[in-house]
Design a protein around this motif. Structure first.
Motif, PDB file in Angstrom:
ATOM      1  N   MET A   1       0.805  -1.142  -0.055  1.00 55.47           N
ATOM      2  CA  MET A   1      -0.120  -0.073   0.167  1.00 55.47           C
ATOM      3  C   MET A   1       0.756   1.254   0.205  1.00 55.47           C
ATOM      4  O   MET A   1       1.693   1.245   0.810  1.00 55.47           O
ATOM      5  CB  MET A   1      -0.815  -0.121   1.094  1.00 55.47           C
ATOM      6  CG  MET A   1      -1.977   1.164   1.331  1.00 55.47           C
ATOM      7  SD  MET A   1      -2.875   1.055   2.667  1.00 55.47           S
ATOM      8  CE  MET A   1      -4.177  -0.030   2.465  1.00 55.47           C
ATOM      9  N   ASN A   2       0.618   2.201  -0.822  1.00 56.67           N
ATOM     10  CA  ASN A   2       1.117   3.601  -1.014  1.00 56.67           C
ATOM     11  C   ASN A   2       0.825   4.292   0.337  1.00 56.67           C
ATOM     12  O   ASN A   2      -0.134   4.512   0.706  1.00 56.67           O
ATOM     13  CB  ASN A   2       0.897   4.223  -2.399  1.00 56.67           C
ATOM     14  CG  ASN A   2       1.585   3.662  -3.302  1.00 56.67           C
ATOM     15  OD1 ASN A   2       2.611   2.792  -3.187  1.00 56.67           O
ATOM     16  ND2 ASN A   2       1.199   3.760  -4.555  1.00 56.67           N
TER      17      ASN A   2
ATOM     18  N   LEU B   1      -9.830   7.231  -1.700  1.00 53.87           N
ATOM     19  CA  LEU B   1      -8.552   6.596  -2.168  1.00 53.87           C
ATOM     20  C   LEU B   1      -8.002   5.520  -1.048  1.00 53.87           C
ATOM     21  O   LEU B   1      -6.988   5.050  -1.071  1.00 53.87           O
ATOM     22  CB  LEU B   1      -7.368   7.570  -2.140  1.00 53.87           C
ATOM     23  CG  LEU B   1      -7.611   8.701  -3.357  1.00 53.87           C
ATOM     24  CD1 LEU B   1      -6.535   9.571  -3.316  1.00 53.87           C
ATOM     25  CD2 LEU B   1      -7.538   7.705  -4.586  1.00 53.87           C
TER      26      LEU B   1
ATOM     27  N   GLU C   1      -6.416   2.162  -1.718  1.00 51.48           N
ATOM     28  CA  GLU C   1      -5.070   2.085  -2.492  1.00 51.48           C
ATOM     29  C   GLU C   1      -3.904   2.565  -1.621  1.00 51.48           C
ATOM     30  O   GLU C   1      -2.751   2.444  -1.603  1.00 51.48           O
ATOM     31  CB  GLU C   1      -5.021   2.770  -3.653  1.00 51.48           C
ATOM     32  CG  GLU C   1      -6.304   2.236  -4.682  1.00 51.48           C
ATOM     33  CD  GLU C   1      -6.161   3.142  -5.683  1.00 51.48           C
ATOM     34  OE1 GLU C   1      -5.172   3.328  -6.541  1.00 51.48           O
ATOM     35  OE2 GLU C   1      -7.469   3.652  -5.873  1.00 51.48           O
ATOM     36  N   TYR C   2      -4.430   3.772  -0.843  1.00 52.32           N
ATOM     37  CA  TYR C   2      -3.321   4.537  -0.005  1.00 52.32           C
ATOM     38  C   TYR C   2      -3.540   4.538   1.463  1.00 52.32           C
ATOM     39  O   TYR C   2      -4.624   4.503   2.038  1.00 52.32           O
ATOM     40  CB  TYR C   2      -3.416   5.859  -0.496  1.00 52.32           C
ATOM     41  CG  TYR C   2      -3.144   5.953  -2.145  1.00 52.32           C
ATOM     42  CD1 TYR C   2      -1.759   6.221  -2.534  1.00 52.32           C
ATOM     43  CD2 TYR C   2      -3.906   6.177  -3.081  1.00 52.32           C
ATOM     44  CE1 TYR C   2      -1.517   6.320  -3.775  1.00 52.32           C
ATOM     45  CE2 TYR C   2      -3.789   6.041  -4.326  1.00 52.32           C
ATOM     46  CZ  TYR C   2      -2.357   6.390  -4.666  1.00 52.32           C
ATOM     47  OH  TYR C   2      -2.072   6.329  -6.070  1.00 52.32           O
TER      48      TYR C   2
ATOM     49  N   GLN D   1      -3.569  10.952  -6.529  1.00 51.94           N
ATOM     50  CA  GLN D   1      -3.328   9.861  -7.347  1.00 51.94           C
ATOM     51  C   GLN D   1      -1.941  10.071  -8.050  1.00 51.94           C
ATOM     52  O   GLN D   1      -1.262   9.115  -8.398  1.00 51.94           O
ATOM     53  CB  GLN D   1      -4.414   9.486  -8.193  1.00 51.94           C
ATOM     54  CG  GLN D   1      -5.566   8.668  -7.500  1.00 51.94           C
ATOM     55  CD  GLN D   1      -6.708   8.710  -8.399  1.00 51.94           C
ATOM     56  OE1 GLN D   1      -7.130   9.405  -9.290  1.00 51.94           O
ATOM     57  NE2 GLN D   1      -7.347   7.271  -8.209  1.00 51.94           N
TER      58      GLN D   1
END
Length: 215
Positions: free
Chosen positions: A1-2, A31, A34-35, A208
């Motif tokens: 995961m970023n 988000l 993903e983050y 993003q």
């Protein structure tokens, strides 16, 4: 995961800072799969020289910006509508008084050490914009502490001392020297600046793009 670090430069007396964070929360929620986000708040004072009794906000803003009170009322009404759509309490936005926010910034620093920095910031926003409370008054600040279930006695010791004063001054100087002249300012990963209370769609796209560049 970023992972994305967001440093927010803001003032408790800035309505757009409350709106900007509410919009950022929406963007981060979209988000989230993903983050992973970490948020830190940093001090900025719109009116650092404020002393004494507060002035009614509409004439004070009219004088500051060289506009009429009716224009200021219209501007504030638009902000109230935006805030309502975001679930924010801006009910008393037009009847609040100007005030000094330095001690409130110190309290936010203390709350950060309790893991409740964002919660404290939001409590202060609601006290000022939603209830027109004087957020320079230590009793008001302690009521925010109590509302969060934090230690009032410990917070009072902070407010009665100079604790965190140097840190707040240092932050203010750092971001002024970095060119931050208006708030909110969102600094992403110590590298990218997003100025103003941007719409959630704009923030999603920016985050993003920044996230895609991160290693």
């Amino acid at each position: 995961m970023n992972k994305i670090q967001i440093d927010i430069v803001s003032d408790i007396a800035c309505p757009w800072c409350a709106i900007g964070f509410a919009r950022l929360e929406q963007a981060m929620a979209r988000l989230a799969p993903e983050y992973e986000f970490s948020v830190q708040w940093h001090a900025f004072e719109l009116n650092p020289g404020h002393t004494g009794q507060g002035e009614p906000i509409l004439p004070a803003l009219a004088k500051k910006y060289g506009r009429s009170e009716s224009e200021m009322r219209e501007n504030q009404s638009r902000m109230m509508a935006i805030a309502t759509d975001l679930g924010l309490n801006f009910e008393k936005l037009q009847v609040r008084l100007t005030c000094n926010t330095f001690d409130a910034h110190r309290l936010v620093k203390w709350a950060a050490e309790q893991g409740r920095q964002t919660a404290m910031k939001q409590a202060l926003f609601e006290a000022y914009f939603g209830k027109a409370m004087d957020v320079s008054d230590h009793a008001v600040l302690l009521s925010c502490v109590a509302a969060l279930g934090l230690d009032e006695a410990a917070a009072k010791q902070v407010l009665d001392s100079n604790q965190y004063s140097a840190l707040v001054r240092e932050e203010e100087a750092t971001y002024q020297q970095a060119g931050v002249t208006s708030v909110p300012a969102f600094i992403i990963n110590n590298k990218y600046l997003i100025s103003g209370a941007q719409e959630p769609d704009t923030l999603v796209q920016a985050l993003q793009e920044i996230g895609a560049e991160s290693p």
